[in-house]
Scaffold this active site. Structure first.
Site, PDB file in Angstrom:
ATOM      1  N   SER A   1      14.107  -4.329   2.725  1.00  0.00           N
ATOM      2  CA  SER A   1      13.150  -4.226   1.632  1.00  0.00           C
ATOM      3  C   SER A   1      13.836  -4.672   0.338  1.00  0.00           C
ATOM      4  O   SER A   1      14.355  -5.784   0.262  1.00  0.00           O
ATOM      5  CB  SER A   1      12.596  -2.809   1.545  1.00  0.00           C
ATOM      6  OG  SER A   1      11.444  -2.780   0.743  1.00  0.00           O
ATOM      7  N   LYS A  23      16.379  -8.024  -0.340  1.00  0.00           N
ATOM      8  CA  LYS A  23      16.493  -9.020  -1.416  1.00  0.00           C
ATOM      9  C   LYS A  23      17.963  -9.127  -1.833  1.00  0.00           C
ATOM     10  O   LYS A  23      18.508 -10.214  -2.041  1.00  0.00           O
ATOM     11  CB  LYS A  23      15.649  -8.596  -2.624  1.00  0.00           C
ATOM     12  CG  LYS A  23      14.167  -8.327  -2.358  1.00  0.00           C
ATOM     13  CD  LYS A  23      13.456  -7.897  -3.641  1.00  0.00           C
ATOM     14  CE  LYS A  23      12.141  -7.155  -3.430  1.00  0.00           C
ATOM     15  NZ  LYS A  23      11.101  -7.895  -2.757  1.00  0.00           N
ATOM     16  N   GLN A  73       3.302  -9.483  -2.849  1.00  0.00           N
ATOM     17  CA  GLN A  73       4.143  -9.301  -4.025  1.00  0.00           C
ATOM     18  C   GLN A  73       4.496 -10.667  -4.613  1.00  0.00           C
ATOM     19  O   GLN A  73       4.822 -11.602  -3.897  1.00  0.00           O
ATOM     20  CB  GLN A  73       5.425  -8.551  -3.649  1.00  0.00           C
ATOM     21  CG  GLN A  73       6.269  -8.141  -4.850  1.00  0.00           C
ATOM     22  CD  GLN A  73       7.469  -7.303  -4.448  1.00  0.00           C
ATOM     23  OE1 GLN A  73       8.124  -7.568  -3.442  1.00  0.00           O
ATOM     24  NE2 GLN A  73       7.774  -6.280  -5.236  1.00  0.00           N
ATOM     25  N   GLU A 120       7.859  -3.750 -11.838  1.00  0.00           N
ATOM     26  CA  GLU A 120       8.241  -2.666 -10.938  1.00  0.00           C
ATOM     27  C   GLU A 120       9.687  -2.241 -11.106  1.00  0.00           C
ATOM     28  O   GLU A 120       9.991  -1.042 -11.095  1.00  0.00           O
ATOM     29  CB  GLU A 120       8.013  -3.104  -9.485  1.00  0.00           C
ATOM     30  CG  GLU A 120       8.377  -2.028  -8.470  1.00  0.00           C
ATOM     31  CD  GLU A 120       8.154  -2.479  -7.030  1.00  0.00           C
ATOM     32  OE1 GLU A 120       8.551  -1.721  -6.126  1.00  0.00           O
ATOM     33  OE2 GLU A 120       7.597  -3.581  -6.809  1.00  0.00           O
ATOM     34  N   TRP A 165       2.139  -7.723   2.145  1.00  0.00           N
ATOM     35  CA  TRP A 165       2.871  -7.547   0.891  1.00  0.00           C
ATOM     36  C   TRP A 165       4.183  -8.328   0.885  1.00  0.00           C
ATOM     37  O   TRP A 165       4.643  -8.783  -0.154  1.00  0.00           O
ATOM     38  CB  TRP A 165       3.140  -6.060   0.670  1.00  0.00           C
ATOM     39  CG  TRP A 165       3.763  -5.723  -0.648  1.00  0.00           C
ATOM     40  CD1 TRP A 165       5.012  -5.228  -0.877  1.00  0.00           C
ATOM     41  CD2 TRP A 165       3.157  -5.836  -1.948  1.00  0.00           C
ATOM     42  NE1 TRP A 165       5.231  -5.033  -2.210  1.00  0.00           N
ATOM     43  CE2 TRP A 165       4.098  -5.393  -2.898  1.00  0.00           C
ATOM     44  CE3 TRP A 165       1.896  -6.274  -2.400  1.00  0.00           C
ATOM     45  CZ2 TRP A 165       3.836  -5.380  -4.266  1.00  0.00           C
ATOM     46  CZ3 TRP A 165       1.647  -6.262  -3.770  1.00  0.00           C
ATOM     47  CH2 TRP A 165       2.609  -5.817  -4.678  1.00  0.00           C
ATOM     48  N   HIS A 211       7.541  -0.873   8.355  1.00  0.00           N
ATOM     49  CA  HIS A 211       8.480  -1.494   7.427  1.00  0.00           C
ATOM     50  C   HIS A 211       9.874  -0.893   7.615  1.00  0.00           C
ATOM     51  O   HIS A 211      10.047   0.321   7.625  1.00  0.00           O
ATOM     52  CB  HIS A 211       7.989  -1.256   5.998  1.00  0.00           C
ATOM     53  CG  HIS A 211       8.783  -1.940   4.932  1.00  0.00           C
ATOM     54  ND1 HIS A 211       9.297  -3.208   5.061  1.00  0.00           N
ATOM     55  CD2 HIS A 211       9.150  -1.517   3.680  1.00  0.00           C
ATOM     56  CE1 HIS A 211       9.927  -3.554   3.943  1.00  0.00           C
ATOM     57  NE2 HIS A 211       9.862  -2.537   3.108  1.00  0.00           N
TER      58      HIS A 211
END
Length: 388
Positions: A206, A210, A252, A260, A303, A339
């Protein structure tokens, strides 16, 4: 119009051979970068000057240029190795102290090693591993949030990295974490921990996915990147995510991300509402890992942008192919699971990459390109050359 910032070259790169030193010196890395709108993914094989990338030596220079642009417009600057790095190892804890400009910060990571005699390969896991790590590979658990906070937008400039370099430093959290990974490698080279510092992977899921992709791109001593479910800001391309959003997908995008959290540097705020003005995109972020190993693990959740991650990573594999190492990168997408869980149908792909890049095995990583239908030709107007 240009966006300008002064940047160093990639941190901690040590080039011993004179011919390589001459090659590095021959790379002219600009300090200003285009911001002209381009809805297509930028051409990785054309320098900002307009010169075409024709050789593998050209590509090494172009990687430095792409990295500089990504740091200037999106990630923030990755500082060079601090003046002093020291480390101690006790039990399962590796403690690291970095000093620069009269300031020092310390952080620790925990190491879980296999039984037997090392040195062992290891995977640095942001916040703990959410992928299954084989019993013959060590796990290094890294509390990345302590180095660069990521609670929400109020986290800007907070964490050990910013205690050392100042709260106004240009880096976002992803870059601060990559700096932390670089210091972990320093420590593993300094202290006998039973870990082989030349056989290191990095993973996270998640938001940490990144970060794992950014670390693999910015830290040349990482042998294998294993980013998991990073979506936009990770394996997705900003431009494709925006086009998916315009088509009605719940995805997203850059505009949402900056509201965020502080994963990207503050300079990115200028581009987030109009990502097509960025000089680069994330097919090129993945391309910075070349020729090292990279397996991108994704989940077909709206998402996360499954079409965006798939098309973006198809473009990244074109970069690897041009560099002559098409099978050093793969991506594996899978749906119908929660997820950051890890489905069994991605296990063979993960095992093959760990076997090849961390265990010196001969497992085939050829042609691993799995995801939803996504036509990369819709998003590019360039072709990938065969580099000599």
């Amino acid at each position: 119009m240009k966006y300008s910032i002064v940047l160093p070259l990639l941190a901690t790169t040590v080039l011993a051979a004179p011919v390589l030193e001459q090659r590095q010196d021959a790379c002219t890395v600009p300090t200003s970068f285009p911001n002209t709108a381009n809805a297509k993914l930028p051409d990785p094989f054309t320098f900002f000057s307009g010169k075409k990338v024709a050789t593998k030596a050209d590509w090494e220079c172009r990687q430095k240029e792409i990295s500089a642009a990504l740091q200037a417009q999106e990630l923030g600057t990755l500082p060079p190795k601090p003046s002093t790095v020291t480390a101690t190892f006790s039990g399962s804890s590796l403690s690291i102290t970095a000093s620069e400009g009269g300031k020092s910060v310390s952080f620790s990571v925990s190491i879980k090693k296999p039984s037997g005699t090392g040195p062992f390969p290891a995977i640095i896991a942001y916040g703990g591993a959410s992928i299954p790590i084989p019993a013959n590979v060590a796990t290094i658990t890294f509390d990345n949030g302590a180095v660069g906070q990521q609670t929400d937008r109020s986290s800007r400039g907070k964490g050990k990295f910013f205690d050392l370099y100042g709260s106004g430093h240009s880096a976002g959290a992803l870059t601060a974490w990559a700096w932390g990974v670089d210091r972990i490698v320093d420590a593993l080279e300094l202290v006998d921990t039973g870990i082989n510092p030349k056989k290191l992977g990095v993973t996270g899921c998640s938001r940490n996915g990144k970060g794992a992709l950014a670390a693999a791109a910015l830290v040349p001593r990482i042998a294998l990147g294993l980013p998991q479910e990073g979506g936009s800001g990770g394996a997705a391309c900003w431009r494709i995510s925006d086009s998916e959003k315009a088509a009605g997908k719940n995805i997203q995008t850059a505009s949402q991300i900056i509201t965020e959290n502080v994963w990207l540097g503050p300079a990115f705020n200028t581009f987030a509402a109009n990502a097509k003005t960025l000089a680069t995109d994330h097919h090129e972020l993945a391309g910075l890992v070349s020729p090292r190993g990279l397996l991108v693990i994704e989940n077909e959740i709206d998402w996360l942008g499954p079409v965006s991650t798939t098309a973006c990573m198809k473009a990244a594999r074109m970069i690897y192919k041009s560099a002559g190492v098409p099978d050093n990168m793969g991506f594996t997408g899978s749906g119908n699971h929660a997820h950051c869980s890890f489905p069994s149908n991605q296990q063979a792909d993960l095992t093959a990459f760990i076997n090849r890049f961390l265990l010196d095995g001969t497992a085939s990583t050829a042609g691993i390109e799995k995801g939803p239908t996504a036509d990369v030709s819709k998003y590019i107007d360039w072709t990938a050359p065969t580099l000599t």
